[in-house]
Write a protein that holds these residues in place. Sequence first.
Motif, PDB file in Angstrom:
ATOM      1  N   GLY A 276       0.834  -1.191   0.000  1.00  0.00           N
ATOM      2  CA  GLY A 276       0.000   0.000   0.000  1.00  0.00           C
ATOM      3  C   GLY A 276       0.870   1.243   0.000  1.00  0.00           C
ATOM      4  N   GLY A 277       0.226   2.396   0.103  1.00  0.00           N
ATOM      5  CA  GLY A 277       0.951   3.653   0.143  1.00  0.00           C
ATOM      6  C   GLY A 277       1.161   4.267  -1.222  1.00  0.00           C
ATOM      7  N   ALA A 278       0.868   3.535  -2.290  1.00  0.00           N
ATOM      8  CA  ALA A 278       1.021   4.024  -3.663  1.00  0.00           C
ATOM      9  C   ALA A 278       0.269   3.070  -4.580  1.00  0.00           C
ATOM     10  N   PRO A 279      -0.050   3.518  -5.792  1.00  0.00           N
ATOM     11  CA  PRO A 279      -0.748   2.621  -6.725  1.00  0.00           C
ATOM     12  C   PRO A 279       0.125   1.435  -7.130  1.00  0.00           C
ATOM     13  N   GLY A 413       8.591   5.613  -4.852  1.00  0.00           N
ATOM     14  CA  GLY A 413       9.256   4.597  -4.056  1.00  0.00           C
ATOM     15  C   GLY A 413       8.607   4.390  -2.701  1.00  0.00           C
ATOM     16  N   GLY A 414       7.295   4.644  -2.621  1.00  0.00           N
ATOM     17  CA  GLY A 414       6.572   4.488  -1.362  1.00  0.00           C
ATOM     18  C   GLY A 414       6.691   5.668  -0.430  1.00  0.00           C
ATOM     19  N   MET A 415       7.422   6.720  -0.824  1.00  0.00           N
ATOM     20  CA  MET A 415       7.615   7.893   0.028  1.00  0.00           C
ATOM     21  C   MET A 415       6.721   9.032  -0.466  1.00  0.00           C
ATOM     22  N   TYR A 477      15.785  12.418  -1.659  1.00  0.00           N
ATOM     23  CA  TYR A 477      14.870  11.656  -2.495  1.00  0.00           C
ATOM     24  C   TYR A 477      13.721  12.496  -3.041  1.00  0.00           C
ATOM     25  N   LYS A 478      13.546  13.720  -2.529  1.00  0.00           N
ATOM     26  CA  LYS A 478      12.457  14.570  -2.995  1.00  0.00           C
ATOM     27  C   LYS A 478      12.841  15.437  -4.194  1.00  0.00           C
ATOM     28  N   ARG A 479      14.119  15.500  -4.520  1.00  0.00           N
ATOM     29  CA  ARG A 479      14.536  16.384  -5.609  1.00  0.00           C
ATOM     30  C   ARG A 479      14.007  15.857  -6.943  1.00  0.00           C
ATOM     31  N   PRO A 480      13.750  16.751  -7.890  1.00  0.00           N
ATOM     32  CA  PRO A 480      13.211  16.319  -9.191  1.00  0.00           C
ATOM     33  C   PRO A 480      14.175  15.411  -9.938  1.00  0.00           C
ATOM     34  N   LYS A 481      13.589  14.478 -10.677  1.00  0.00           N
ATOM     35  CA  LYS A 481      14.378  13.637 -11.565  1.00  0.00           C
ATOM     36  C   LYS A 481      14.559  14.308 -12.927  1.00  0.00           C
TER      37      LYS A 481
END
Length: 515
Positions: A276-279, A413-415, A477-481
């Motif tokens: 869970g936590g994401a599709p 990634g679940g975050m 991990y929040k920075r744009p890809k």
Amino acid sequence: MNVASWVERHGRRLRDRPALAEGDRLHATWADFAARVAAVAGAFRDDLGLRPGDRVAVVMRNRPEYLEATYAAWHAGLVAVPVNARLHREEIAYILEHSGTKVVVTDEEHAQDVEPLREAVESVRTIILAPGPQWDRLTAATPARLVDVAADDPAWLFYTSGTTGQPKGATLTHRNLLMASLSYFADIDPVQQNHSVLYAAPLSHGAGLYGLPHVARGAVGVTPTSGALDGAELAALTERWPGMSFFAAPVMVKRLATDPALAGADLPGLRTIIYGGAPMYLSDLELALDVFGPRLAQIYGQGETPMTITGLSKADHADRSHPRWRARMESVGFPRTDVQVRVVDDDDVELPAGEAGEVVVRGDVVMAGYWNQPEATAQALRGGWLHTGDIGSFDEDGFLTLRDRSKDLIISGGMNIYPREVEEALLHHPQVDAVAVVGRPDPEWGESVVAFVVAGDGARPTTDELDRACTDRIARYKRPKEYHFVDALPTNNYGKVLKRELRERLRAEDGPSMR
């Protein structure tokens, strides 16, 4: 009822049975666990001067001491503040300050981020390193008696990002945690004392919440030594600690399902994978079912109603002969036993099956409110229902399918990543005039962060500079890809950025395969 009473009871009844393990190594029996929890609770009270209701934060990777610190806080009548150890130092500081945390328990890996906060956050009195000599002194202190708490006393401040970019602390009471655990038994799995739970995801979030029912029933809690679970480690741990369950984001389930070490493996010691936590893409789910068999269960929930709104049971996953099986697998399941769930319009009027609206929920599992944020609490809990901000619809059989997220949350990634916090970080760069951040479907991570940037006059900032603007202020991990430079952002007549148009641009680039 104080949820720490579970540990105290097992310390008497299951004295010599395993309680905590790190990898294949036993860390503590239930007698050991109970003794250490009571001793640390005594040290919190007598040595550190904490009183019931004070806050203790835990900032560390998954390890047995994490659980010892958390249950010791509850044993002493304190409020635990589990903090995602992957957050940026400034984000950790905000949580400590907002919660009024007095004591922080951390480990050597995260001490460099936490130690400077001793002076920066006024409320913090003490920082304790665990494991190590400091922790050993606490576990050898005079034990405290279990503090009697009211069911509605706060137990866990679950910090989750808000649309403003600043985290909000969902206040979870002992009643909330008890109801979440009972709902797990009713809808997910009837845990027994010869079972085990693997803490593969962060204990600060879903893994910690789903550890509760396993502690309640006396199962052994296992933390992986690698910090990044792979197929070989999973196979070894299920053999060492059978009857194993674990919570994971869909991206982790997919990685394990494609791990060569698990190809053809039977895994008799694996009991349940809760995701869970994401599709979860249907193709990924079908692959996971082919590898793991009917061991998967899906949950939909939020920190505000700890992981308990709807669910797809293992039986639902196994029923492939059902004519609507594929549609059900693309849903988030059926309302859980202990809650009422509705889909409502903008006036909070319930909508019929097939019509999309906001998902609202009520029940004893729903949070007491947001810590020290009465306006946000009133807005979220208006009319006695938790307004999730998620848009969904029920089918005629009562299965809920989510259609969109009204809060623009990105789950990678679940975050959880909220665009506003990334946008604010990027706007610190002097050559960024405007920015909008959206999520892009990603086959590996679920979603990736994409920023549309309007550069100011002069030199256009480089991607390295923009990355640095982010990592100076928010977790890496929040920075744009990806960065897309545009002349202007699309807006409506009121000047509001139309993010749906930006997402449409990305969908047009990706083509049908990623829709």
